[in-house]
Design a protein around this motif. Structure first.
Motif, PDB file in Angstrom:
ATOM      1  N   GLU A 125      -3.621  69.026  38.688  1.00 19.57           N
ATOM      2  CA  GLU A 125      -5.018  69.198  38.316  1.00 19.57           C
ATOM      3  C   GLU A 125      -5.186  70.386  37.375  1.00 19.57           C
ATOM      4  OE1 GLU A 125      -9.050  68.434  38.035  1.00 19.57           O
ATOM      5  OE2 GLU A 125      -7.432  67.202  38.839  1.00 19.57           O
ATOM      6  N   ALA A 126      -4.497  71.497  37.656  1.00 18.91           N
ATOM      7  CA  ALA A 126      -4.580  72.676  36.790  1.00 18.91           C
ATOM      8  C   ALA A 126      -3.988  72.398  35.416  1.00 18.91           C
ATOM      9  CB  ALA A 126      -3.862  73.857  37.441  1.00 18.91           C
ATOM     10  N   MET A 127      -2.985  71.503  35.348  1.00 20.84           N
ATOM     11  CA  MET A 127      -2.289  71.205  34.099  1.00 20.84           C
ATOM     12  C   MET A 127      -2.796  69.911  33.459  1.00 20.84           C
ATOM     13  SD  MET A 127      -0.214  73.745  33.772  1.00 20.84           S
ATOM     14  CE  MET A 127       0.984  73.204  32.564  1.00 20.84           C
ATOM     15  N   LYS A 128      -3.945  69.459  33.875  1.00 22.01           N
ATOM     16  CA  LYS A 128      -4.487  68.167  33.446  1.00 22.01           C
ATOM     17  C   LYS A 128      -4.571  68.028  31.928  1.00 22.01           C
ATOM     18  CE  LYS A 128      -8.605  65.273  34.141  1.00 22.01           C
ATOM     19  NZ  LYS A 128      -9.908  65.174  34.876  1.00 22.01           N
ATOM     20  N   TYR A 129      -4.911  69.098  31.232  1.00 17.81           N
ATOM     21  CA  TYR A 129      -5.125  69.029  29.783  1.00 17.81           C
ATOM     22  C   TYR A 129      -3.932  69.532  28.982  1.00 17.81           C
ATOM     23  CZ  TYR A 129      -9.822  68.076  31.342  1.00 17.81           C
ATOM     24  OH  TYR A 129     -10.907  67.524  31.980  1.00 17.81           O
ATOM     25  N   TYR A 130      -2.796  69.694  29.648  1.00 20.32           N
ATOM     26  CA  TYR A 130      -1.563  70.085  28.984  1.00 20.32           C
ATOM     27  C   TYR A 130      -0.624  68.883  28.944  1.00 20.32           C
ATOM     28  CZ  TYR A 130      -3.272  74.841  29.250  1.00 20.32           C
ATOM     29  OH  TYR A 130      -4.036  75.972  29.098  1.00 20.32           O
ATOM     30  N   SER A 131       0.468  69.013  28.228  1.00 16.63           N
ATOM     31  CA  SER A 131       1.353  67.868  28.019  1.00 16.63           C
ATOM     32  C   SER A 131       1.972  67.370  29.318  1.00 16.63           C
ATOM     33  CB  SER A 131       2.452  68.231  27.015  1.00 16.63           C
ATOM     34  OG  SER A 131       3.186  69.358  27.475  1.00 16.63           O
ATOM     35  N   SER A 132       2.238  68.277  30.262  1.00 11.57           N
ATOM     36  CA  SER A 132       2.848  67.889  31.534  1.00 11.57           C
ATOM     37  C   SER A 132       2.858  69.095  32.462  1.00 11.57           C
ATOM     38  CB  SER A 132       4.286  67.394  31.315  1.00 11.57           C
ATOM     39  OG  SER A 132       5.118  68.465  30.868  1.00 11.57           O
ATOM     40  N   THR A 133       3.185  68.836  33.721  1.00 13.28           N
ATOM     41  CA  THR A 133       3.475  69.942  34.621  1.00 13.28           C
ATOM     42  C   THR A 133       4.827  70.520  34.226  1.00 13.28           C
ATOM     43  OG1 THR A 133       4.472  68.390  36.198  1.00 13.28           O
ATOM     44  CG2 THR A 133       2.141  68.959  36.533  1.00 13.28           C
ATOM     45  N   LYS A 134       5.190  71.664  34.823  1.00 11.98           N
ATOM     46  CA  LYS A 134       6.426  72.333  34.443  1.00 11.98           C
ATOM     47  C   LYS A 134       7.247  72.660  35.679  1.00 11.98           C
ATOM     48  CE  LYS A 134       4.018  74.247  30.474  1.00 11.98           C
ATOM     49  NZ  LYS A 134       4.251  73.013  29.690  1.00 11.98           N
ATOM     50  N   ASN A 135       8.555  72.511  35.555  1.00  7.66           N
ATOM     51  CA  ASN A 135       9.447  72.820  36.663  1.00  7.66           C
ATOM     52  C   ASN A 135       9.927  74.269  36.586  1.00  7.66           C
ATOM     53  OD1 ASN A 135      11.500  72.904  34.713  1.00  7.66           O
ATOM     54  ND2 ASN A 135      12.074  70.765  35.063  1.00  7.66           N
ATOM     55  N   GLU A 136      10.864  74.614  37.453  1.00  9.86           N
ATOM     56  CA  GLU A 136      11.337  75.998  37.500  1.00  9.86           C
ATOM     57  C   GLU A 136      12.002  76.426  36.195  1.00  9.86           C
ATOM     58  OE1 GLU A 136      13.786  78.858  40.622  1.00  9.86           O
ATOM     59  OE2 GLU A 136      14.314  76.730  40.478  1.00  9.86           O
ATOM     60  N   GLN A 137      12.826  75.556  35.621  1.00 11.34           N
ATOM     61  CA  GLN A 137      13.492  75.885  34.358  1.00 11.34           C
ATOM     62  C   GLN A 137      12.477  76.101  33.246  1.00 11.34           C
ATOM     63  OE1 GLN A 137      16.255  72.919  33.016  1.00 11.34           O
ATOM     64  NE2 GLN A 137      17.070  74.207  31.371  1.00 11.34           N
ATOM     65  N   ASP A 138      11.458  75.224  33.176  1.00 13.72           N
ATOM     66  CA  ASP A 138      10.400  75.385  32.179  1.00 13.72           C
ATOM     67  C   ASP A 138       9.689  76.717  32.349  1.00 13.72           C
ATOM     68  OD1 ASP A 138      10.854  72.818  31.170  1.00 13.72           O
ATOM     69  OD2 ASP A 138       9.409  71.913  32.549  1.00 13.72           O
ATOM     70  N   THR A 139       9.473  77.100  33.598  1.00 14.53           N
ATOM     71  CA  THR A 139       8.747  78.334  33.889  1.00 14.53           C
ATOM     72  C   THR A 139       9.525  79.555  33.414  1.00 14.53           C
ATOM     73  OG1 THR A 139       7.698  77.303  35.814  1.00 14.53           O
ATOM     74  CG2 THR A 139       7.671  79.712  35.709  1.00 14.53           C
ATOM     75  N   TYR A 140      10.827  79.574  33.648  1.00 16.35           N
ATOM     76  CA  TYR A 140      11.636  80.703  33.177  1.00 16.35           C
ATOM     77  C   TYR A 140      11.706  80.730  31.643  1.00 16.35           C
ATOM     78  CZ  TYR A 140      13.107  82.179  37.803  1.00 16.35           C
ATOM     79  OH  TYR A 140      13.108  82.663  39.089  1.00 16.35           O
ATOM     80  N   ARG A 141      11.735  79.568  31.014  1.00 25.75           N
ATOM     81  CA  ARG A 141      11.692  79.523  29.547  1.00 25.75           C
ATOM     82  C   ARG A 141      10.369  80.104  29.046  1.00 25.75           C
ATOM     83  NH1 ARG A 141      11.360  74.229  27.823  1.00 25.75           N
ATOM     84  NH2 ARG A 141      11.551  74.978  25.688  1.00 25.75           N
ATOM     85  N   TRP A 142       9.294  79.765  29.716  1.00 29.30           N
ATOM     86  CA  TRP A 142       7.975  80.289  29.356  1.00 29.30           C
ATOM     87  C   TRP A 142       7.948  81.809  29.460  1.00 29.30           C
ATOM     88  CZ3 TRP A 142       3.505  78.765  27.243  1.00 29.30           C
ATOM     89  CH2 TRP A 142       2.340  79.512  27.491  1.00 29.30           C
ATOM     90  N   ILE A 143       8.472  82.344  30.562  1.00 30.19           N
ATOM     91  CA  ILE A 143       8.481  83.791  30.766  1.00 30.19           C
ATOM     92  C   ILE A 143       9.306  84.485  29.695  1.00 30.19           C
ATOM     93  CG2 ILE A 143       9.270  85.646  32.311  1.00 30.19           C
ATOM     94  CD1 ILE A 143       8.561  83.756  34.661  1.00 30.19           C
ATOM     95  N   GLN A 144      10.482  83.958  29.398  1.00 26.62           N
ATOM     96  CA  GLN A 144      11.333  84.570  28.386  1.00 26.62           C
ATOM     97  C   GLN A 144      10.667  84.541  27.020  1.00 26.62           C
ATOM     98  OE1 GLN A 144      14.161  86.305  28.655  1.00 26.62           O
ATOM     99  NE2 GLN A 144      13.863  86.128  30.856  1.00 26.62           N
ATOM    100  N   TRP A 145       9.997  83.438  26.693  1.00 28.51           N
ATOM    101  CA  TRP A 145       9.326  83.366  25.406  1.00 28.51           C
ATOM    102  C   TRP A 145       8.167  84.353  25.329  1.00 28.51           C
ATOM    103  CZ3 TRP A 145       4.630  81.726  23.132  1.00 28.51           C
ATOM    104  CH2 TRP A 145       4.706  81.612  21.733  1.00 28.51           C
ATOM    105  N   MET A 146       7.425  84.503  26.440  1.00 29.32           N
ATOM    106  CA  MET A 146       6.325  85.461  26.452  1.00 29.32           C
ATOM    107  C   MET A 146       6.838  86.899  26.302  1.00 29.32           C
ATOM    108  SD  MET A 146       3.469  83.985  26.473  1.00 29.32           S
ATOM    109  CE  MET A 146       3.965  82.452  25.708  1.00 29.32           C
ATOM    110  N   LYS A 147       7.928  87.221  26.963  1.00 31.99           N
ATOM    111  CA  LYS A 147       8.497  88.559  26.843  1.00 31.99           C
ATOM    112  C   LYS A 147       8.968  88.828  25.412  1.00 31.99           C
ATOM    113  CE  LYS A 147      11.181  90.006  30.187  1.00 31.99           C
ATOM    114  NZ  LYS A 147      12.274  90.040  31.192  1.00 31.99           N
ATOM    115  N   GLN A 148       9.606  87.834  24.802  1.00 31.68           N
ATOM    116  CA  GLN A 148      10.071  87.983  23.422  1.00 31.68           C
ATOM    117  C   GLN A 148       8.893  88.122  22.466  1.00 31.68           C
ATOM    118  OE1 GLN A 148      12.359  84.639  22.040  1.00 31.68           O
ATOM    119  NE2 GLN A 148      12.758  85.539  20.031  1.00 31.68           N
ATOM    120  N   HIS A 149       7.867  87.330  22.679  1.00 35.07           N
ATOM    121  CA  HIS A 149       6.691  87.373  21.810  1.00 35.07           C
ATOM    122  C   HIS A 149       6.014  88.742  21.911  1.00 35.07           C
ATOM    123  CE1 HIS A 149       2.879  86.151  19.958  1.00 35.07           C
ATOM    124  NE2 HIS A 149       3.511  85.087  19.513  1.00 35.07           N
ATOM    125  N   TYR A 150       5.927  89.290  23.107  1.00 34.24           N
ATOM    126  CA  TYR A 150       5.312  90.600  23.293  1.00 34.24           C
ATOM    127  C   TYR A 150       6.134  91.694  22.614  1.00 34.24           C
ATOM    128  CZ  TYR A 150       3.435  94.759  25.543  1.00 34.24           C
ATOM    129  OH  TYR A 150       2.881  95.993  25.770  1.00 34.24           O
TER     130      TYR A 150
END
Length: 217
Positions: free
Chosen positions: A79-104
């Protein structure tokens, strides 16, 4: 709407945009924007956590690997991810965190963790990343909170603080937000904090409302 799909493209064009603006003397500077820092343990090692923004009820701080479990409470919620492409698993989540850290580290902005100021309870994430739309790159404002915290004003409070920070501290000339036309709560947040619908665009294989706000100073 800030998505994982196309992150490498956004990062590449963000670097080009940085160079182009530098030649005109308008800088997207790499900044460590907060002196407040905390150390937390994750998998036996300490992570340095920088506080970026404080609001009346929340602290917005830099993202860390130790946030994966809390972020997954949102990313695995259909429900929270309803307007996004899909839900995300653990691997996706760590990729997200790494990208956010790099972007910052590169641009001085990213999605940040929103915590209750009093007890450090995880509430969600809010912040900005560079986004390419119609051959132009601008900082995009995004916000995504735990469903249990919806309707309590957290998204508007955090989004307004990020908007003020981007416009008045970092001196961005424009901030945008890409929102699914059916995502009425997110539209209300954008309009409540002063953003206006500028046009409709196609990105991530879907049609999105393009909201924006300009720095008038």
């Amino acid at each position: 709407m800030i998505q994982i799909k196309g992150l490498c493209v956004a990062a590449f064009f963000g670097a080009f945009f940085l160079f182009h603006l530098n030649k005109k003397g308008k800088l997207y500077e790499k900044k460590i924007v907060a002196d407040n820092k905390d150390s937390r343990c994750w998998n036996g090692r300490k992570e340095r956590i920088y506080t970026i923004i404080e609001t009346e009820r929340m602290t917005l701080r830099a993202m860390a690997e130790s946030d994966a479990g809390n972020l997954m409470k949102i990313f695995e919620d259909a429900e929270a991810m309803k307007y996004y492409s899909s839900t995300k698993n653990e691997q996706d989540t760590y990729r997200w965190i790494q990208w956010m850290k790099q972007h910052y580290q590169t641009y001085g902005i990213s999605m940040w963790i929103a915590e209750d100021k009093q007890n450090r309870e995880f509430l969600g994430q809010c912040g900005m990343v560079l986004q390419k739309v119609d051959s132009k790159v601008d900082p995009e404002l995004g916000y995504l909170f735990l469903r249990s915290r919806w309707g309590k004003g957290y998204a508007s409070e955090a989004a307004k603080a990020c908007l003020d920070y981007g416009l008045h501290t970092l001196k961005f000339q424009k901030i945008i937000s890409l929102i699914d036309p059916h995502n009425y709560p997110s539209i209300k947040v954008a309009e409540r904090i002063g953003m206006k619908k500028e046009k409709q665009v196609n990105k991530w294989d879907k049609s999105l409302f393009f909201y924006s706000i300009y720095n008038e100073k």
